[in-house]
Scaffold this active site. Sequence first.
Site, PDB file in Angstrom:
ATOM      1  N   HIS A   8      52.778  92.928  64.019  1.00  0.00           N
ATOM      2  CA  HIS A   8      52.902  93.711  62.792  1.00  0.00           C
ATOM      3  C   HIS A   8      52.409  92.876  61.613  1.00  0.00           C
ATOM      4  O   HIS A   8      52.664  91.672  61.563  1.00  0.00           O
ATOM      5  CB  HIS A   8      54.359  94.045  62.465  1.00  0.00           C
ATOM      6  CG  HIS A   8      55.051  94.995  63.386  1.00  0.00           C
ATOM      7  ND1 HIS A   8      54.508  96.183  63.792  1.00  0.00           N
ATOM      8  CD2 HIS A   8      56.286  94.947  63.941  1.00  0.00           C
ATOM      9  CE1 HIS A   8      55.383  96.809  64.566  1.00  0.00           C
ATOM     10  NE2 HIS A   8      56.466  96.077  64.677  1.00  0.00           N
ATOM     11  N   CYS A  64      53.593  98.752  57.007  1.00  0.00           N
ATOM     12  CA  CYS A  64      53.475  98.027  58.282  1.00  0.00           C
ATOM     13  C   CYS A  64      52.211  98.477  59.001  1.00  0.00           C
ATOM     14  O   CYS A  64      52.045  99.658  59.303  1.00  0.00           O
ATOM     15  CB  CYS A  64      54.702  98.300  59.150  1.00  0.00           C
ATOM     16  SG  CYS A  64      54.617  97.485  60.762  1.00  0.00           S
TER      17      CYS A  64
HETATM   18 MN    MN Z   1      58.403  96.351  65.743  1.00  0.00          MN
END
Ligand code: MN
Length: 152
Positions: A72, A120
Amino acid sequence: MDHEGSPPFRAVQPGFRWDGVAYMPYKQDGSAPFKDISRQVLFHEHDLNCELRYFEMDAGGYSTLERHEHAHAVMILRGSGQCLVGDEVRPVKPFDLVSIPSLAWHQFRATAGEPLGFLCMVNVLRDKPQLPSEEELAALKERPAIARFLEG
Ligand code: MN
């Protein structure tokens, strides 16, 4: 998910919402422990092989404690909270950057009295999150800072 691509412009709306973006409670299948968190997929881009999502936790809410093969890349956008990555817990604030590498345990927690919102970035194709076993959770809690963080 549609494959026609997004229109060139989509305006922001009050309250961290966007035109043409569905507002979803996180992981509606109920398979993972989390609290008061929503998800909006801002971009789902096959040409870039990435998605950009906006997650938001209400005050005191938290994301699932999990790990996975995919990474991420996160930018905090709103509020205040704490974040666990691997064996480290840090406070986070707007525009901080958080890199979550492959297979690192991670969780976000909003501060009491404040929401926490973040962008994200992930691969379009990605593996499913793994949850910690009893043994893995016990090992994480051997670090006092992580134990305090997990107890909220
Ligand atoms: Mn995650």
